[in-house]
Design a protein around this motif. Structure first.
Motif, short mmCIF file in Angstrom:
data_model
loop_
_atom_site.label_atom_id
_atom_site.label_comp_id
_atom_site.label_asym_id
_atom_site.label_seq_id
_atom_site.Cartn_x
_atom_site.Cartn_y
_atom_site.Cartn_z
N ALA A 1 0.85 -1.21 0.00
CA ALA A 1 0.00 0.00 0.00
C ALA A 1 0.88 1.25 0.00
O ALA A 1 1.77 1.36 0.84
CB ALA A 1 -0.89 0.00 1.24
N PRO A 2 0.64 2.20 -0.89
CA PRO A 2 1.44 3.43 -0.88
C PRO A 2 1.03 4.41 0.21
O PRO A 2 1.76 5.32 0.54
CB PRO A 2 1.17 4.02 -2.27
N LEU A 3 -0.19 4.19 0.75
CA LEU A 3 -0.70 5.08 1.80
C LEU A 3 -1.27 4.22 2.93
O LEU A 3 -2.10 3.33 2.70
CB LEU A 3 -1.81 5.98 1.22
N ILE A 4 -0.80 4.49 4.15
CA ILE A 4 -1.32 3.77 5.33
C ILE A 4 -1.86 4.79 6.30
O ILE A 4 -1.19 5.79 6.60
CB ILE A 4 -0.20 2.95 6.03
N ILE A 5 -3.07 4.58 6.76
CA ILE A 5 -3.61 5.46 7.80
C ILE A 5 -3.79 4.64 9.07
O ILE A 5 -4.50 3.63 9.08
CB ILE A 5 -4.89 6.21 7.34
N GLU A 6 -3.09 5.05 10.13
CA GLU A 6 -3.06 4.27 11.37
C GLU A 6 -4.31 4.55 12.20
O GLU A 6 -4.28 5.41 13.09
CB GLU A 6 -1.82 4.63 12.18
N ALA A 7 -5.36 3.77 11.94
CA ALA A 7 -6.58 3.95 12.73
C ALA A 7 -6.40 3.38 14.13
O ALA A 7 -6.93 3.89 15.10
CB ALA A 7 -7.75 3.28 12.02
N ALA A 8 -5.62 2.30 14.24
CA ALA A 8 -5.30 1.75 15.56
C ALA A 8 -4.17 2.57 16.17
O ALA A 8 -3.55 3.39 15.48
CB ALA A 8 -4.86 0.29 15.44
N ASN A 9 -3.90 2.34 17.44
CA ASN A 9 -2.75 2.98 18.08
C ASN A 9 -1.53 2.10 17.89
O ASN A 9 -1.57 0.90 18.19
CB ASN A 9 -3.02 3.15 19.58
N GLY A 10 -0.47 2.67 17.37
CA GLY A 10 0.81 1.95 17.26
C GLY A 10 0.84 0.73 16.37
O GLY A 10 1.58 -0.20 16.66
N PRO A 11 0.09 0.69 15.27
CA PRO A 11 0.12 -0.53 14.44
C PRO A 11 1.45 -0.74 13.72
O PRO A 11 1.75 -1.84 13.31
CB PRO A 11 -1.02 -0.30 13.43
N ILE A 12 2.24 0.34 13.57
CA ILE A 12 3.53 0.23 12.90
C ILE A 12 4.64 0.40 13.93
O ILE A 12 4.68 1.41 14.63
CB ILE A 12 3.66 1.31 11.80
N THR A 13 5.53 -0.58 14.02
CA THR A 13 6.63 -0.45 14.98
C THR A 13 7.66 0.55 14.45
O THR A 13 7.67 0.87 13.25
CB THR A 13 7.33 -1.81 15.20
N ALA A 14 8.55 0.99 15.34
CA ALA A 14 9.54 2.01 14.93
C ALA A 14 10.41 1.48 13.79
O ALA A 14 10.71 2.21 12.84
CB ALA A 14 10.39 2.40 16.12
N GLY A 15 10.79 0.20 13.87
CA GLY A 15 11.63 -0.38 12.81
C GLY A 15 10.89 -0.43 11.49
O GLY A 15 11.45 -0.11 10.42
N ALA A 16 9.63 -0.84 11.54
CA ALA A 16 8.83 -0.93 10.31
C ALA A 16 8.61 0.47 9.73
O ALA A 16 8.58 0.66 8.51
CB ALA A 16 7.49 -1.59 10.62
N ASP A 17 8.48 1.42 10.60
CA ASP A 17 8.25 2.80 10.17
C ASP A 17 9.42 3.27 9.29
O ASP A 17 9.22 3.92 8.26
CB ASP A 17 8.11 3.69 11.41
N GLU A 18 10.61 2.90 9.72
CA GLU A 18 11.80 3.30 8.96
C GLU A 18 11.81 2.62 7.59
O GLU A 18 12.11 3.25 6.56
CB GLU A 18 13.04 2.92 9.76
N ILE A 19 11.47 1.34 7.57
CA ILE A 19 11.44 0.61 6.29
C ILE A 19 10.44 1.26 5.35
O ILE A 19 10.71 1.51 4.17
CB ILE A 19 11.06 -0.88 6.53
N LEU A 20 9.28 1.58 5.87
CA LEU A 20 8.22 2.17 5.04
C LEU A 20 8.65 3.55 4.53
O LEU A 20 8.40 3.90 3.37
CB LEU A 20 6.91 2.27 5.83
N ARG A 21 9.28 4.30 5.42
CA ARG A 21 9.74 5.64 5.03
C ARG A 21 10.73 5.56 3.88
O ARG A 21 10.64 6.29 2.90
CB ARG A 21 10.42 6.29 6.24
#
Ligand code: NAD
Length: 476
Positions: A324-344
């Motif tokens: 997905a090119p766009l993720i909207i975090e409706a839950a709290n904290g669904p993306i971990t810090a490490g995953a966040d970096e990968i996605l960025r």
């Protein structure tokens, strides 16, 4: 499964916080003061159930009291622990600051699987938990105001409000001790749908900005966008339903505890939700095949991914495969810090939780104000507004007739124009305004600073700046 090298939820939130404060110029020590959790209360209490005493463990964490009361939901889940509650309390501080609700951050949780208890048992457990928290002012209209979260809803909030009222019989503001109550117990119209509605308004605002949409490699409007949603509970259901029914989005995937449904032509959200409510799962839903490894559906091709279930579901083990090119975090904290970096690094645009799911606390704020003012929104103005509009319509029709122009106002226009705003319309208007304003504050930072390349850091910069200002104003 979360990889072993993954930080805990609280560490993950702290890492994101640190990334932002690294770009700020805060006075020495203030950074630490804002980041740490002020206090966490752990309670163990017994309730006699089914002929024996069962002991439950609950938490209420207060992250920041730069504004009071502090605010944050109460979660019922088996995974509840101190780390999680503290992470969620910290997110509440930043969220409230970002959307300008005048609260500090807090969160509570009870380690319980609510599906294992009947209604009567849950009521006794909830009342006992509320008693333990109330007697320490961890439930209080001016100190600490809980709300629903995962595993809790209107019913639990009504029990909590009633328990507080029984313990504080002369407190005229007792109803403001908790939000998310049913309408007949001091709740507000539009609170149940609020978080999902906020996700819809957040996406609408995002799609109003062509440059932002282009950053995600997308174009056009929400209409026709393919969406996958994880978790069809309060937040996921309302978000998916509104986006499908009102914005023309196509919900191609729905993931629940027992698997996932994927149908490129679209799933009927209402039908899946009814099936889930009736059968306790999505298994057997007739119009789409069940994929037993539901989480794998998050990796399917789509335009927007909405994780709306729980934390840590996009982590080091699957982030690379998320398309997905766009993720909207409706839950709290669904993306971990490490995953966040990968996605960025991949260029995925993430609309962060502290903004995306702030609809709940925003409407909770309206409910709290309603309880303190002891009057329903719109009660004084509605008919006056209608009367003024009627005057204008009558005058236009008279002029049209007198001058022979022969204009006719369409019945649809007249109906809409003449109807004064009731509580639900006012709540939605206030929520829409809040989401738009907060998004604009974030994107202003996103686009104006060379050292900022994502919305999450932008959100943190805005909110930490506001919390810091408020500490400074207190002379700290
Ligand atoms: P909920 O209990 O109503 O719904 C959660 C849903 O997710 C349930 O249908 C559950 O079956 C499903 N689920 C649980 N684990 C799953 C898994 N591993 N895979 C797929 N589905 C799973 O909870 P909610 O209130 O909708 O909260 C969801 C998230 O939104 C949480 O992170 C919560 O903190 C956050 N949130 C909720 C609110 C609110 O107002 N309720 C406000 C802000 C943030």
């Amino acid at each position: 499964m979360v990889a072993v090298t993954e930080p805990s939820f609280r560490q993950s939130v702290d890492m994101m916080f640190n990334r932002a404060v690294g770009l700020m110029d805060l006075p020495p020590g203030l950074e630490e003061k804002i980041r740490v959790c002020n206090a966490t209360y752990t309670v163990r209490f017994g309730v006699r159930l089914r002929g024996q005493i069962q002991t439950f463990t609950g938490y209420r964490s207060v992250h920041s009291e730069h504004m009071e009361p502090v605010k944050g939901g109460i979660r019922y889940a088996l995974g509840v622990n101190q780390d999680e509650v503290e992470a969620l309390a910290a997110l509440m501080t930043y969220k409230c600051a970002l959307v300008e609700t005048p609260f500090g951050g807090s969160k509570g949780g009870l380690r319980i699987d609510p599906r294992q208890y009947d209604e009567h048992e849950l009521e006794r457990i909830t009342r006992r938990f509320a008693y333990e928290l109330s007697k320490r002012d961890l439930i209080h209209p001016s100190q600490n105001v809980p709300a629903p979260d995962m595993g809790t809803g209107e019913r639990e909030m009504a029990w909590i409000a009633d328990q507080y009222a029984r313990m504080n019989t002369t407190d005229i503001n007792a109803r403001a001790c908790v939000t998310g109550k049913p309408l007949n117990s001091g709740g507000i119209a539009g609170r149940v749908e609020a978080t999902g509605r906020g996700v819809q308004y957040a996406l609408r605002e995002f799609f109003r900005h062509k440059e932002d949409v282009a950053m995600a490699g997308l174009s056009g409007k929400l209409d026709g966008k393919r969406i996958i949603v994880q978790g069809l509970g309060n937040v996921g259901y309302h978000a998916a339903k509104f986006l499908q029914e009102e914005d023309g989005a196509i919900i191609t995937g729905i993931i629940e505890r027992d698997g996932g449904l994927f149908r490129p032509e679209g799933l009927n959200v209402e039908a899946v939700h009814q099936w889930l409510t009736k059968h306790g799962g999505i298994k057997g839903f007739p119009d789409a095949k069940l994929v037993s490894d539901g989480a794998a559906i998050m990796e399917e091709d789509c335009d927007i991914l909405i994780p709306a279930a729980m934390e840590g579901v996009i982590n080091l083990s699957n982030a690379e495969r998320i398309r997905a090119p766009l993720i909207i975090e409706a839950a709290n904290g669904p993306i971990t810090a490490g995953a966040d970096e990968i996605l960025r690094n991949k260029g995925t645009v993430v609309i962060p939780d502290m903004f995306a799911n702030a609809g709940g606390v925003t409407v909770s704020y309206f409910e709290w104000v309603k309880n303190l003012s002891h009057i329903r929104f719109g009660r004084m103005q509605r008919r006056a507004e209608e009367a003024r509009h009627q005057l204008l319509v009558d005058e236009l029709e008279r002029l049209s007739a007198d001058t022979g122009i022969g204009w006719q106002l369409t019945p649809n226009f007249k109906d809409k124009y003449l109807k004064g705003a009731g509580e639900l319309e006012l709540v939605r208007s206030g929520l829409d305004d809040t989401m738009r304003t907060a998004y604009q504050a974030m994107r202003q930072v996103w686009h104006s600073r060379d050292d900022v390349d994502d919305l999450r850091v932008s959100a943190y910069l805005v909110s930490i700046g506001r919390v810091a200002d408020s500490y400074r104003a207190k002379g700290l």
